[in-house]
Scaffold this motif. Sequence first.
Motif, short mmCIF file in Angstrom:
data_model
loop_
_atom_site.label_atom_id
_atom_site.label_comp_id
_atom_site.label_asym_id
_atom_site.label_seq_id
_atom_site.Cartn_x
_atom_site.Cartn_y
_atom_site.Cartn_z
N GLU A 108 0.83 -1.32 -0.09
CA GLU A 108 0.10 -0.04 0.04
C GLU A 108 1.00 1.26 0.09
O GLU A 108 0.58 2.27 -0.74
N SER A 109 1.99 1.50 0.76
CA SER A 109 2.88 2.39 0.73
C SER A 109 3.51 2.62 -0.60
O SER A 109 3.74 3.89 -0.90
N SER A 110 3.86 1.76 -1.26
CA SER A 110 4.38 1.71 -2.70
C SER A 110 3.37 2.19 -3.60
O SER A 110 3.52 3.18 -4.31
N PHE A 111 2.23 1.74 -3.48
CA PHE A 111 1.03 2.28 -4.26
C PHE A 111 0.81 3.55 -4.18
O PHE A 111 0.80 4.30 -5.15
N TYR A 112 0.76 4.17 -2.91
CA TYR A 112 0.42 5.25 -2.42
C TYR A 112 1.70 6.31 -3.17
O TYR A 112 1.18 7.40 -3.81
N ASN A 113 2.84 5.87 -3.15
CA ASN A 113 3.96 6.52 -3.62
C ASN A 113 3.77 6.88 -5.17
O ASN A 113 3.71 8.04 -5.78
N PHE A 114 3.38 5.90 -5.90
CA PHE A 114 2.93 6.17 -7.28
C PHE A 114 1.87 6.71 -7.72
O PHE A 114 1.75 7.47 -8.73
N PHE A 115 0.86 6.60 -6.61
CA PHE A 115 -0.38 7.40 -6.85
C PHE A 115 -0.41 8.79 -6.90
O PHE A 115 -0.82 9.69 -7.72
N VAL A 116 0.43 9.31 -5.92
CA VAL A 116 0.56 10.44 -5.38
C VAL A 116 1.67 11.13 -6.66
O VAL A 116 1.28 12.26 -7.12
N GLY A 117 2.54 10.50 -7.12
CA GLY A 117 3.39 10.88 -7.99
C GLY A 117 2.88 11.08 -9.19
O GLY A 117 3.12 11.93 -10.12
N THR A 118 1.88 10.11 -9.59
CA THR A 118 1.25 10.23 -11.00
C THR A 118 0.32 11.48 -10.91
O THR A 118 0.43 12.27 -11.82
N ILE A 119 -0.43 12.05 -9.84
CA ILE A 119 -1.27 13.07 -9.78
C ILE A 119 -0.22 14.30 -9.90
O ILE A 119 -0.60 15.23 -10.58
N ILE A 120 0.97 14.41 -9.10
CA ILE A 120 1.48 15.47 -9.09
C ILE A 120 2.29 15.47 -10.34
O ILE A 120 2.42 16.77 -11.08
N LEU A 121 2.78 14.76 -11.39
CA LEU A 121 3.28 14.70 -12.43
C LEU A 121 2.29 14.96 -13.45
O LEU A 121 2.44 15.78 -14.31
N GLY A 122 1.21 14.65 -13.40
CA GLY A 122 0.02 14.86 -14.19
C GLY A 122 -0.09 16.44 -14.31
O GLY A 122 -0.25 17.10 -15.36
N ILE A 123 -0.17 16.91 -13.30
CA ILE A 123 -0.52 18.48 -12.96
C ILE A 123 0.90 19.11 -13.54
O ILE A 123 0.66 20.16 -14.40
N VAL A 124 1.96 18.69 -13.07
CA VAL A 124 3.21 19.34 -13.95
C VAL A 124 3.11 19.24 -15.35
O VAL A 124 3.42 20.35 -16.27
N LEU A 125 2.76 18.24 -15.89
CA LEU A 125 2.75 17.84 -17.22
C LEU A 125 1.74 18.77 -17.93
O LEU A 125 2.07 19.37 -19.08
#
Length: 142
Positions: A34-51
């Motif tokens: 779940e911790s690993s999933f959380y990392n990639f989930f939050v990272g995806t949201i942040i990178l999506g906004i930056v993108l």
Amino acid sequence: MKLWVYIVALIAGASLSTEGAIYGELGKTIGKLESSFYNFFVGTIILGIVLLFLGKGSLSHSLKAPKWQLTGGFFGTIYLTILVISVPLVGVGLSMISVIVGQMIMSMIIEHKGWLGSEKISINKEKVIAIILMAASLLLIY
């Protein structure tokens, strides 16, 4: 001069150690996967906004890319999940030096063979000695 590249790489390395420590602790709270999933989930949201604001390429071109070039996410998931598991067991220092030794060994092999589009750079005795010294640091840290 390439000094700024080295400085940015040092900052990236420092952030990886910090990330490992944080997600190792989060894994104790919510679960390792779940911790690993959380990392990639939050990272995806942040990178999506930056993108949205800074992106200059085209994600649709990923459908045209060679399939082997799309495997990076798989390896990133393996890396982070193993780190989340290992940090609480052996600590940040030992986990990170193990990662670095593994990175250096695989980097030398990839460059020596010219795999994955890399320039061919032969393995020499200095590189082998460096790996041996890094492996010795594992024993000293342990």
